[in-house]
Design an enzyme around this catalytic site. Sequence first.
Site, PDB file in Angstrom:
ATOM      1  N   ASP A 198       0.865  -1.168   0.000  1.00  0.00           N
ATOM      2  CA  ASP A 198       0.000   0.000   0.000  1.00  0.00           C
ATOM      3  C   ASP A 198       0.914   1.234   0.000  1.00  0.00           C
ATOM      4  O   ASP A 198       2.122   1.113   0.246  1.00  0.00           O
ATOM      5  CB  ASP A 198      -0.853  -0.051   1.278  1.00  0.00           C
ATOM      6  N   ASP A 203      -0.174   5.231   0.847  1.00  0.00           N
ATOM      7  CA  ASP A 203      -0.420   6.195   1.919  1.00  0.00           C
ATOM      8  C   ASP A 203      -0.397   5.505   3.276  1.00  0.00           C
ATOM      9  O   ASP A 203      -1.085   4.507   3.485  1.00  0.00           O
ATOM     10  CB  ASP A 203      -1.801   6.859   1.730  1.00  0.00           C
TER      11      ASP A 203
HETATM   12 MG   LIG Z   1      -2.743   3.097   3.674  1.00  0.00          MG
END
Ligand SMILES: [Mg+2]
Length: 306
Positions: free
Chosen positions: A27, A29
Site C-alpha cells: 500500500d 499512503d
Molecule cells: Mg494506507
Amino acid sequence: MAGLNLNSLKPEEFSKIINSFDTILTDCDGVLWFQNDPVENAANVMNAFLNSGKKIFYVTNNGTKTRDELVDKCKKLHFTATTDNILCTSYLTAKYLQDMNFKKKVYIIGSPAIAKELDKVGIQHTGVGPDPVVGPLNCELIKPDADIGAVVVGFDEHFSVIKMLKAATYLNDKNVKFIGTNTDERFPTSNKMIIPGTGSFVRCIETCSERKATIMGKPAPYVSSLLSTQYKIDPKRTLMIGDRANTDILLGKRCGFKTLMVLTGVNSIDDINTWKKSSSNDDKELIPDYYTSTIGDLLPHISIKK
Ligand SMILES: [Mg+2]
C-alpha cells in the site's frame, strides 16, 4: 502464528522471513508516505527489494491519480517505478472494463484520473466536474443518454444530488454495470478534519440504486486475479504490506498472501491486541501474519543480489 512482531525475532530470523518472498505488494499512503512526506527509508526498502530481484507492486485504493501520475510521485520521492509497478483503482477500473470488451459509454462520478485512464483504453465517458442544479429537482433535469452502459463511482469533490439522481436512473436498467473504485470510509489525515472516503460515495449510490457495486480496490479480489493472470505471481510467495487492516491485510488474507502491517498509519498495536482477544472471526481475519513499527525496519534485512 498470526500477529508476530518481527522486531521480537533474532535478526537472522527476521531476514529469513523477509527474503522468502518473490513478490512484494505494498500500500502507499500510511506505509511509504503521508501525502507528499516520505516515510524514512521507505524508498530505500522498495528499491532494495527491486534490486534483490523481487517483483514489486504499489497497490493503492487511491483513484484520484492515474498510473502515470503515481509514477511521477514515486520518482519525486525517490522510489524506482514504472507504470507496470502501479495498481491504482482508476487504472483497475479501465482495465476491468477493457477486459470485458466494454463498448458503451461510462457515466462517471469521480475524479479526472478515472476519465484519463478510460481515455487511455479508448472507452467513452461523460466527463467529470461540477454538475450544478438551479431550482427544484424535476424530471426535466435529466435527459438519459442511451449509450451509457456503466456507472463508475469514485472520489468526487463535486458529488451532488443530481449526480445521485442520474446514477440511480441509469442503474435502474440491470444491464448497466455498476463499479465502485473502493470502499475506504475516510482518508487518513494528520489533522482533526475528517475527509469522507470513496466508500461514502459508493454506499450512497448503492442505497439509491438498490444495487451492489463491483469493487475494484482492496480488499476486493480483482487486483489479485489480475496479478495472477497478468503477472503470474505465486500467492504463497507474496507479501502484502499495509497500514490498514480492513483493506490491505484483508486482501492479503483472502488471496493467500502473507501479510505485514506497519504501525505508521491507520491501525495500531492496540488494534492488533484487541483483535487477538476477540472471539469474532471477522476480527481474527484482520490480524496480520507479521507487524513492525515502520517499513524502514526492513532495510537491514533485505539481501541484495550481487
Ligand atoms: Mg494506507
